[in-house]
Design a protein around this motif. Sequence first.
Motif, PDB file in Angstrom:
ATOM      1  N   ALA A  30       0.775  -1.321   0.136  1.00 34.99           N
ATOM      2  CA  ALA A  30       0.035   0.028  -0.026  1.00 34.99           C
ATOM      3  C   ALA A  30       0.785   1.211  -0.059  1.00 34.99           C
ATOM      4  N   ALA A  31       2.239   1.226   0.786  1.00 37.43           N
ATOM      5  CA  ALA A  31       2.893   2.343   0.729  1.00 37.43           C
ATOM      6  C   ALA A  31       3.514   2.580  -0.559  1.00 37.43           C
ATOM      7  N   ARG A  32       3.922   1.451  -1.282  1.00 38.68           N
ATOM      8  CA  ARG A  32       4.395   1.643  -2.511  1.00 38.68           C
ATOM      9  C   ARG A  32       3.424   2.317  -3.556  1.00 38.68           C
ATOM     10  N   ILE A  33       2.201   1.748  -3.479  1.00 36.49           N
ATOM     11  CA  ILE A  33       1.081   2.638  -4.427  1.00 36.49           C
ATOM     12  C   ILE A  33       0.868   4.013  -4.135  1.00 36.49           C
ATOM     13  N   CYS A  34       0.963   4.387  -2.880  1.00 34.87           N
ATOM     14  CA  CYS A  34       0.814   5.834  -2.263  1.00 34.87           C
ATOM     15  C   CYS A  34       1.856   6.616  -2.665  1.00 34.87           C
ATOM     16  N   SER A  35       3.079   6.166  -2.816  1.00 33.94           N
ATOM     17  CA  SER A  35       4.069   6.929  -3.375  1.00 33.94           C
ATOM     18  C   SER A  35       3.812   7.524  -4.713  1.00 33.94           C
ATOM     19  N   LYS A  36       3.055   6.637  -5.606  1.00 30.45           N
ATOM     20  CA  LYS A  36       2.752   7.421  -6.782  1.00 30.45           C
ATOM     21  C   LYS A  36       1.572   8.209  -6.814  1.00 30.45           C
ATOM     22  N   THR A  37       0.825   8.052  -5.494  1.00 33.47           N
ATOM     23  CA  THR A  37      -0.278   9.017  -5.387  1.00 33.47           C
ATOM     24  C   THR A  37       0.204  10.450  -5.140  1.00 33.47           C
ATOM     25  N   VAL A  38       1.194  10.348  -4.177  1.00 31.62           N
ATOM     26  CA  VAL A  38       1.790  11.511  -3.901  1.00 31.62           C
ATOM     27  C   VAL A  38       2.270  12.301  -5.012  1.00 31.62           C
ATOM     28  N   SER A  39       2.962  11.547  -6.039  1.00 32.48           N
ATOM     29  CA  SER A  39       3.572  12.315  -7.202  1.00 32.48           C
ATOM     30  C   SER A  39       2.382  12.854  -7.718  1.00 32.48           C
ATOM     31  N   LEU A  40       1.246  11.976  -8.043  1.00 31.11           N
ATOM     32  CA  LEU A  40      -0.079  12.710  -8.774  1.00 31.11           C
ATOM     33  C   LEU A  40      -0.574  13.873  -8.083  1.00 31.11           C
TER      34      LEU A  40
END
Length: 361
Positions: A267-277
């Motif tokens: 979930a943290a890996r996926i959230c790192s992309k969310t932060v970029s978006l």
Amino acid sequence: MQDNEVMLLKGNEALAMAAIRYGADAYFGYPITPQSEIMETLVAQKPWLSTGMVVIQAESEVAAINMVYGAASTGRCAFTSSSGPGISLMQNGISYLAGANLPCVVVNVMRGGPGLGTISPSQADYFQATRGGGHGDYRTLVIAPSSVQDMADFVAIAFDWALRHRNPAMILVDGTIGQMMEKVVLPPFRHRLSAEEVKEQRPWASTGKTTNRSRNLISSLQLDPLKMEQRCLEREQRYLQAQQTDVRYETLSTDDAEYLLIAFGSAARICSKTVSLARAQGIKLGLIRPITLWPFPSEAIKSIARHAKGILVVELNSGQMIDDVRLATADSIEIKHYGRLGGVVFTPDEILTAFTNSFLH
């Protein structure tokens, strides 16, 4: 095999290879999806020929954890692995290990539940892992990988923790990380202790009558209440030490963040992309990734969240780590949860939509 070898491996495979390189003495396990590759890799590598490591498929998960108990009582580095239903069967044995002050490593590659549930990835065992899971006053030390490299690197951390605090340590990983493949740098080989070195370095172990010391009795049973209380207090002191020395976490874009995501594992890996978006849209979003789930990085989260307007806790469950986030912040700011269940994995865009609906609408 060479030191610092680079290979393309599944997370489960990387963990098994790292355990051999650590100098682990024994593995006892039973097949269950999505972690069966751990035992399969160990068998394929035949470490009993190179390091002397014992690898046995037990009759069941109950048998496996009690074999771990036996090996740990002699001062040996033993570990096992399973998934949700199997870890549930092991809970009594894990509590015995904690009660007898014995070190071991337990790997839980999580899948959906409860019951037999699904073989798809989940993070639904957070409560079970961080609250001990079995009966009595004890905790398990819990570390959560979010990459295949973590799967290799965290083996040594877990074993070192377990030995230092004489307590079970758990590597808690969701099935996504166990099954995904990435390039990984395998850790260097460590020296596996001989029988004489175990006697010298682990004087608490039960190694039978020797010329220089009496036998040690390994047991979780103590009928004298005052002695039992003292044993529990001594264990609590080790937990307090762990809270002071072993807390780990990572942050991403938190220095100027107005809102925070908190997530672990995949979930943290996926959230790192969310932060970029979010940042691309001018939204000042940051991420805190707890690496140790127990001891939990409460003070760090409290400090970072002091300047935030809101927190979205993102988990592949119905909301479990959110309880620890609320305790860390004393509910001083708005905290909401977003999760998917039953083996469904969210996307970065889904998380961003959930965040926007929760805090910006």
